[in-house]
Design an enzyme around this catalytic site. Structure first.
Site, short mmCIF file in Angstrom:
data_model
loop_
_atom_site.label_atom_id
_atom_site.label_comp_id
_atom_site.label_asym_id
_atom_site.label_seq_id
_atom_site.Cartn_x
_atom_site.Cartn_y
_atom_site.Cartn_z
N ARG A 1 68.15 83.39 75.35
CA ARG A 1 67.24 83.98 74.36
C ARG A 1 67.99 84.51 73.15
O ARG A 1 67.44 84.59 72.05
CB ARG A 1 66.38 85.06 75.01
CG ARG A 1 67.13 86.27 75.53
CD ARG A 1 66.32 87.06 76.55
NE ARG A 1 66.19 86.34 77.81
CZ ARG A 1 65.51 86.77 78.86
NH1 ARG A 1 64.88 87.93 78.80
NH2 ARG A 1 65.44 86.05 79.97
N LYS B 1 77.10 84.99 87.61
CA LYS B 1 76.21 84.40 88.60
C LYS B 1 76.91 84.35 89.96
O LYS B 1 78.12 84.11 90.03
CB LYS B 1 75.82 82.97 88.21
CG LYS B 1 74.97 82.86 86.97
CD LYS B 1 74.67 81.39 86.66
CE LYS B 1 73.90 81.24 85.36
NZ LYS B 1 72.51 81.73 85.47
#
Length: 502
Positions: free
Chosen positions: A351, A277
């Site tokens: 996920r 990030k």
């Protein structure tokens, strides 16, 4: 934790540091809400006029302090705005009362005792006021050195207008206390810095909660995960020195006829992994375990409330870090289900851990599975910072969850799972990729998760990326930082499931 009492004393006679009353807008006029009649009388019927002189309008979120006149035992009156007054014969909405009580509790930070003389037309109103006050009195000071001499949250809430001897009122207050304490447990977990909450540390907290409330807790460590073939959880945690965990927390009731499985994303810190990030996007990533915190809080709430439903919480815990051992973009993971996943972006890690947990939860054939996750920035772009998205494999259940969230005062919105977006996750080297089309990214994530839900099981996915962590100024009962988003919705879901209404 703030104490809660139902008092039979009158507003004029109860000794407290402050007396909380409600005011509202009736057209262009400020009116005093029911519950504050004795206080208005002490002001010779001029409480609204005095408040108008001080600039009060009755708007939601507004709070005005003024000295109490002779005739009141409390030295301070705090008037909180309730917005527009309801039509004749109608009551104030429970969420309006909840937010007003939360506002009052925040304003009275540092006080020992406050009496709440807000409108109580039903047991539901009493519960809403109690819940709002208890949530508004929250603070997180565990990591502050100079907290000993600092002001503390409101120590006691005395609820006036409720009926202590009435079973419904007492049950509403007891429920509010249990749920608020568990929401605050979730908030504490979210607010804990990542060096203070590793996957193993989170698992230990779940074990302690289980021991306290009679829950069965099973923890799979990295060796058990490897033996069981949990490739998604292991793949996400591969780059960290703090190995992953899968925690199962089970509450059972001998009279239960239905079972509910709750799956929570528990990334205790998300750097993005190799797909790192950028600066400005990783400073609050301690909150990426908010889903796991929510499902833990819910299963403990179910136990404390003695709900006649079996509830199992699955906490998929990992730390997503870059290192020489980290999963790389382009790697293929074999999941617990046996499916293979091409990892195109290591920052789409939630996920992956959820997929393994969903498959494992499905093996127990629950009636319903709900997963909760701070899953996608796309959902925040779609719905903002205060609303979570609901996706499901059953439209009727999705609608029901939306209605449940509305009932308890949590903002949510039903979202679709368009079949045409599934093709974007096709992979030339694996059964599926963990990324698809950029547009509709939140829906793509939901479609990915759907692939790992057992056949015939009703399932929903709550993407709480927006409301799980509040970076702005506090409002109502919502603090800065962790909010405990979705806990109230999940607890109400469990209650309705127990009652056979869902």
């Amino acid at each position: 934790m703030t104490a809660l009492t139902l008092s039979t004393a009158g507003a004029a006679t109860l000794r407290a540091d402050a007396l909380v009353v409600g005011v509202a807008k009736a057209g262009k006029t400020l009116v005093v809400a029911p519950g504050a009649e004795a206080v208005d009388k002490a002001f010779d019927g001029r409480l609204a006029a005095v408040l108008e002189t001080l600039g009060a309008s009755g708007g939601e979120g507004e709070a005005t302090k003024l000295p109490a006149p002779a005739g009141l035992k409390a030295p301070v009156v705090l008037a909180v705005g309730l917005g527009s007054a309801p039509e004749d014969g109608e009551a104030y909405a429970p969420e309006t009362l909840r937010r007003a009580a939360g506002t009052a509790a925040r304003v009275l930070f540092g006080s020992k005792k406050a009496a709440f003389a807000l409108p109580v037309a039903s047991a539901e109103d009493a519960g809403a006021i109690a819940e709002g006050a208890l949530l508004g009195a929250y603070s997180f000071d565990a990591w502050k050195e100079e907290v000993k001499d600092a002001k503390k949250p409101l120590a006691e809430v005395a609820l006036l207008g409720a009926k202590p001897r009435d079973k419904a009122h007492k049950a509403a207050a007891d429920r509010a206390l249990a749920v608020a304490e568990e929401i605050n447990r979730a908030r504490d977990l979210v607010n804990t810095p990542p060096n203070g909450l590793t996957p193993a540390g989170f698992a230990a907290i779940a074990q302690a909660a289980g021991k306290e409330h009679g829950l069965k807790v099973q923890v799979l460590d990295e060796k058990a995960l490897a033996k069981g073939g949990y490739g998604g959880i292991l793949g996400v945690g591969a780059g960290s020195e703090n190995p992953p965990r899968l925690v199962k927390v089970t509450y059972t009731h001998p009279k239960a006829e239905k079972s509910l499985a709750l799956v929570g994303k528990g990334i205790t810190y998300d750097s993005g992994g190799i797909s790192l990030k950028p600066a400005g996007h990783n400073e609050t990533m301690k909150c990426d375990m908010a889903g796991a915190a929510a499902v833990l809080a819910t299963v403990v709430s179910a136990a404390r409330l003695g709900l006649e439903v079996n509830v199992t919480a699955w906490l998929a815990l990992a730390e997503n870090m870059p290192s020489g051992s980290a999963t790389r973009p382009g790697d293929v993971l074999r999941m617990y289900s046996g499916k293979t996943v091409e990892v195109l972006n290591t920052d789409a890690e939630g996920r992956l851990v959820l997929a393994d947990a969903l498959t494992r939860a499905s093996e127990e054939h629950p009636d319903t599975i709900v997963d909760v996750a701070t899953l996608t920035g796309a959902m925040m772009l779609a719905l903002g910072n205060r609303t979570f998205g609901i996706m499901a494999n059953d439209d009727e259940f999705r609608t029901s969850l939306h209605e449940v969230a509305e009932e308890v005062g949590e903002q949510s919105w039903p979202m679709p799972l368009p079949a045409d977006l599934r093709k974007g996750m096709d992979s030339p080297t694996a059964d599926i990729a963990n990324m698809g089309e950029r547009m509709g990214g939140g829906l793509v994530a939901g479609l990915f998760l759907k692939e790992f839900v057992g056949e015939g099981i009703t399932w929903a996915h709550l993407d709480i990326a927006g409301p799980a962590f509040h970076e702005g100024a506090p409002y109502g009962y919502t603090p800065k930082g962790g909010t405990g988003s979705s806990v109230r919705t999940l607890v109400r879901l469990a209650e309705l499931t127990a009652a056979g209404e869902l």
